[in-house]
Write a protein that holds these residues in place. Structure first.
Motif, PDB file in Angstrom:
ATOM      1  N   VAL A 477       0.822  -1.218   0.000  1.00  0.00           N
ATOM      2  CA  VAL A 477       0.000   0.000   0.000  1.00  0.00           C
ATOM      3  C   VAL A 477       0.854   1.266   0.000  1.00  0.00           C
ATOM      4  O   VAL A 477       0.424   2.299  -0.514  1.00  0.00           O
ATOM      5  CB  VAL A 477      -0.994   0.037   1.187  1.00  0.00           C
ATOM      6  N   ASN A 478       2.074   1.188   0.553  1.00  0.00           N
ATOM      7  CA  ASN A 478       2.908   2.393   0.582  1.00  0.00           C
ATOM      8  C   ASN A 478       3.332   2.828  -0.811  1.00  0.00           C
ATOM      9  O   ASN A 478       3.423   4.020  -1.095  1.00  0.00           O
ATOM     10  CB  ASN A 478       4.139   2.171   1.466  1.00  0.00           C
ATOM     11  N   LYS A 481       0.055   4.304  -2.177  1.00  0.00           N
ATOM     12  CA  LYS A 481      -0.396   5.470  -1.401  1.00  0.00           C
ATOM     13  C   LYS A 481       0.396   6.721  -1.732  1.00  0.00           C
ATOM     14  O   LYS A 481      -0.150   7.829  -1.769  1.00  0.00           O
ATOM     15  CB  LYS A 481      -0.276   5.147   0.084  1.00  0.00           C
ATOM     16  N   HIS A 482       1.681   6.557  -2.023  1.00  0.00           N
ATOM     17  CA  HIS A 482       2.538   7.718  -2.247  1.00  0.00           C
ATOM     18  C   HIS A 482       2.801   7.987  -3.733  1.00  0.00           C
ATOM     19  O   HIS A 482       3.743   8.687  -4.081  1.00  0.00           O
ATOM     20  CB  HIS A 482       3.861   7.534  -1.498  1.00  0.00           C
ATOM     21  N   TRP A 487      -3.676  10.960  -2.151  1.00  0.00           N
ATOM     22  CA  TRP A 487      -3.928   9.701  -1.464  1.00  0.00           C
ATOM     23  C   TRP A 487      -3.200   9.592  -0.126  1.00  0.00           C
ATOM     24  O   TRP A 487      -3.206   8.531   0.497  1.00  0.00           O
ATOM     25  CB  TRP A 487      -3.529   8.534  -2.365  1.00  0.00           C
ATOM     26  N   ASN A 488      -2.540  10.632   0.319  1.00  0.00           N
ATOM     27  CA  ASN A 488      -1.884  10.606   1.623  1.00  0.00           C
ATOM     28  C   ASN A 488      -1.922  12.014   2.211  1.00  0.00           C
ATOM     29  O   ASN A 488      -1.876  13.000   1.470  1.00  0.00           O
ATOM     30  CB  ASN A 488      -0.458  10.080   1.514  1.00  0.00           C
ATOM     31  N   PRO A 613      -9.213   4.485  -2.869  1.00  0.00           N
ATOM     32  CA  PRO A 613      -9.581   5.710  -3.586  1.00  0.00           C
ATOM     33  C   PRO A 613     -10.843   5.507  -4.426  1.00  0.00           C
ATOM     34  O   PRO A 613     -11.205   4.375  -4.770  1.00  0.00           O
ATOM     35  CB  PRO A 613      -8.363   5.979  -4.485  1.00  0.00           C
ATOM     36  N   PRO A 633      -7.643  11.628   2.354  1.00  0.00           N
ATOM     37  CA  PRO A 633      -6.271  11.112   2.217  1.00  0.00           C
ATOM     38  C   PRO A 633      -5.773  10.400   3.470  1.00  0.00           C
ATOM     39  O   PRO A 633      -4.880   9.560   3.398  1.00  0.00           O
ATOM     40  CB  PRO A 633      -5.441  12.363   1.915  1.00  0.00           C
ATOM     41  N   THR A 636      -7.282   6.767   3.006  1.00  0.00           N
ATOM     42  CA  THR A 636      -6.971   6.034   1.786  1.00  0.00           C
ATOM     43  C   THR A 636      -5.917   4.961   2.028  1.00  0.00           C
ATOM     44  O   THR A 636      -4.877   5.225   2.639  1.00  0.00           O
ATOM     45  CB  THR A 636      -6.475   6.995   0.693  1.00  0.00           C
ATOM     46  N   PHE A 637      -6.204   3.757   1.573  1.00  0.00           N
ATOM     47  CA  PHE A 637      -5.320   2.594   1.721  1.00  0.00           C
ATOM     48  C   PHE A 637      -5.040   2.274   3.195  1.00  0.00           C
ATOM     49  O   PHE A 637      -3.928   1.865   3.554  1.00  0.00           O
ATOM     50  CB  PHE A 637      -4.001   2.791   0.972  1.00  0.00           C
ATOM     51  N   THR A 638      -6.044   2.437   4.043  1.00  0.00           N
ATOM     52  CA  THR A 638      -5.934   1.972   5.429  1.00  0.00           C
ATOM     53  C   THR A 638      -7.002   0.918   5.675  1.00  0.00           C
ATOM     54  O   THR A 638      -8.036   0.878   4.998  1.00  0.00           O
ATOM     55  CB  THR A 638      -6.126   3.115   6.451  1.00  0.00           C
TER      56      THR A 638
END
Length: 648
Positions: A477-478, A481-482, A487-488, A613, A633, A636-638
């Motif tokens: 996801v990192n 996400k970045h 998204w962060n 997202p 953000p 997102t992706f948590t």
């Protein structure tokens, strides 16, 4: 004699093997490949057995001497080893007495490097130390593989990265800070502090995120990148008078990835090369990998097109046909864009001119070369030897197969009014010459932080409960996400350019699908059977593939990001009813499908939510259970478990 190994994976295998067996499995035992009833690793134990069975009876040495020391973790310096055949973990300089810091002649990235004294010998001014560590004749034995951060890994990279020790303490006071490796823990894995690309980003020790300046730009330092990293350590070792012989195992060349992942493919080329010159050896192998055009034709094309090499290969190229982008055949070569061999030659490591001599045991004819082209001699005629495989790495496609990717981008821009070519050039082409060479990898220092993400992921896997699930989730996801500042919460986008490469590779893979399918993003456009999808579809497919492992609701994978989140919820909150076990390493491959089927029959939904997202919560026309789309953000992706009491 002794075996030295410095693989970054040895520490991980040592810990995992110990965890699985419930007893201490040393790194040396991993290299041996056997410790009691445990088998796994490199297999040097079986080399010992072979030597024991085949060496002449008149020899008084015993190749098995030293094996029990490996299993027990007993350390003897070469000068104290006596009649033992020793195995050395060159990564281990946590004990600073085993290392020596040496100077780098005209170093580009380093002025000095700390290396294991097994390689470079003891202090020349200390007779006791020199007797314990007399130095070595270094027999470098690489496996020829296509690399994920560079062109290939062979003689240069095997020592150019491998000789740097992973567990090299900065000082004796802080045992978890390492000169070359990440993370700062007792289980460092990747040698991520080594410059792998020219721009190295500065990392915040508190947040593990890149630092920015007052203008919002990433704080980076210019280095000599991967070429400088490799050349520095080789020159430093050469300066110590270490005599080197390089033997390349090119019997089964490894295509698509140098890591032991599912996409890596063994190509049975059948070669074994040796040389005293690592530059010449690697250039020979590179030319072999990327040449599928006969010498006479290649030289003619070189002259007609003013190319810098005639070693070229056939690649797929995209072109427009009505509303579609189809695939035709073209020519390209990564050697157009690769500078390591000329750089290494200028640093005095070796030279590019070479000739081949040897024997082809298949045809019983001599091996030779003509102007650098490999061949054999049959009835006084030169017969060229060429591969018929297309070597490349998906994560390096913009460098390995630049014509393929940019032809697709150009065609898409023309058809749909996008600006994909500009995005690539803005992201990578630093000198503005319209060519992205291997030393142009973006100014955000992605490689540095990517290694940190991967090393932190492995640390989580090794040290935390359910670490296999948590660590892999963290890693995957990192990167996503970045890639987008929306998204962060910090507004980072340091993986954006490398996701461009991922999207392009996804588009290429989709063009190879057998079935032809309408593109939902561009009316009238189709993909599959040689036709490329729209950029929008490829982007959606890449991220959906990461999240669910598929583009179809009935094939959601247990090993996808969603599958990891689901597995954790089932194992910790549902007693493993669907996965079949509360053990993190045991899961029914059909568990997700069983869960979806149970939900359709009215069974209660598991207590977890995975936030993605907008646009990524649906496969086909079906909403994924437990998935919520968000524009927040921070979410997102948590993943949230047990009514939000635990958050990944």
């Amino acid at each position: 004699m002794a075996l030295g190994e410095a693989s970054t994976s040895s520490i991980l295998m040592e810990l995992m093997a110990s965890k699985i067996t419930g007893k201490t499995i040393t790194a040396e035992a991993i290299f041996e490949g056997r410790s009691g009833d445990f088998y796994g690793g490199w297999g040097f134990y079986f080399v010992r057995r072979y030597l024991e069975e085949h060496h002449p009876p008149s020899h008084t040495d015993d190749p098995m001497n030293g094996y029990e020391d490996s299993v027990a973790g007993r350390y003897f310096s070469p000068g104290m080893a006596g009649n033992r055949l020793m195995v050395y973990d060159l990564n281990q300089i946590a004990d600073l007495s085993r290392g020596r810091t040496i100077t780098v002649p005209e170093g580009d990235n380093y002025s000095e490097i700390t290396l294991h004294k097994v390689i470079v010998g003891g202090d020349p001014d200390d007779n006791v130390d020199r007797n314990d560590y007399p130095g070595c004749v270094l027999v470098n034995v690489p496996k020829m593989k296509i690399h994920a951060q560079d062109l290939l890994t062979n003689a240069i990279k095997n020592i150019g990265i491998g000789l740097y020790p992973t567990q090299c303490a900065i000082n004796s006071d802080d045992e978890n800070k390492w000169k070359y490796a990440m993370p700062p823990s007792s289980t460092p894995s990747f040698k991520g502090k080594l410059p792998h690309c020219p721009w190295v980003v500065e990392i915040d020790d508190d947040t593990d995120l890149p630092l920015k300046d007052e203008n919002g730009e990433y704080i980076v330092t210019r280095t000599a990148g991967m070429p400088g990293t490799q050349a520095d350590v080789i020159r430093a070792v050469q300066e110590q008078g270490v005599y080197m012989v390089h033997v390349s195992d090119s019997i089964d060349m490894i295509n698509l990835n140098h890591n032991p992942e599912g996409i890596a493919v063994r190509i049975p080329e059948g070669y074994l090369w040796s040389s005293l010159d690592c530059v010449a050896l690697d250039l020979l192998c590179a030319r072999y990998c990327f040449k599928t055009i006969p010498m006479s034709k290649g030289m003619k094309l070189k002259e007609e097109n003013s190319w810098n090499t005639e070693f070229v290969h056939q690649v797929p190229v995209a072109q427009i046909e009505y509303k579609n982008i189809i695939t035709v055949e073209g020519l390209d070569s990564p050697l157009f864009r690769y500078n390591l061999y000329s750089y290494a030659e200028n640093r005095g490591i070796g030279q590019q001119p070479y000739y081949v001599t040897g024997w082809d045991s298949v045809t019983d004819t001599p091996l030779t070369s003509l102007a650098g082209h490999l061949g054999r001699v049959e009835e006084n005629k030169f017969i060229e030897l060429m591969t018929d495989n297309m070597y490349y790495n998906p994560s390096c496609m913009i460098w390995d197969m630049q014509k393929t990717i940019l032809s697709y981008a150009e065609a898409h821009d023309t058809l749909n009014g996008t600006s994909i070519v500009k995005e690539f050039m803005d992201g990578f082409d630093e000198n503005g010459d319209g060519v992205i060479d291997y030393d142009e990898r973006g100014r955000k220092g992605f490689d540095t932080h990517n290694f940190l993400i991967m090393s932190q992921s492995l640390d989580i896997q090794l040290t935390e409960e359910y670490g296999t699930l948590k660590g892999n989730f963290y890693n995957m996801v990192n990167v996503g996400k970045h890639s987008d500042e929306k998204w962060n919460p910090e507004g980072y986008d340091f993986t954006r350019e490398f996701n461009l490469v991922g999207i392009a590779n996804q588009a290429y893979e989709m063009s190879k699908y057998e079935n032809v399918t309408p593109d939902p993003f561009v009316p009238g456009m189709k993909w599959g059977n040689g036709m490329w999808p729209s950029w929008e579809l490829a982007r959606w497919a890449m991220f959906s593939g990461m999240l669910y492992g598929t583009l179809s609701i009935d094939q959601v994978s247990i090993s996808s990001v969603y599958g990891m989140v689901f597995s954790y919820a089932d194992k910790t909150l549902n007693k493993g009813q669907y996965t079949g076990s509360v053990d993190e390493k045991i899961s029914d491959p059909q568990a997700v499908h069983k869960y979806f089927e149970a939900l359709s029959k009215g069974v209660d939904i598991l207590d977890f939510v995975f936030y993605v997202p907008s646009g990524f919560g649906i496969l086909g026309e079906v909403k994924i259970p437990n998935v919520e789309e968000t524009n927040d953000p921070g979410k997102t992706f948590t993943a949230h478990f047990n009514q939000g009491q635990e958050v990944w």
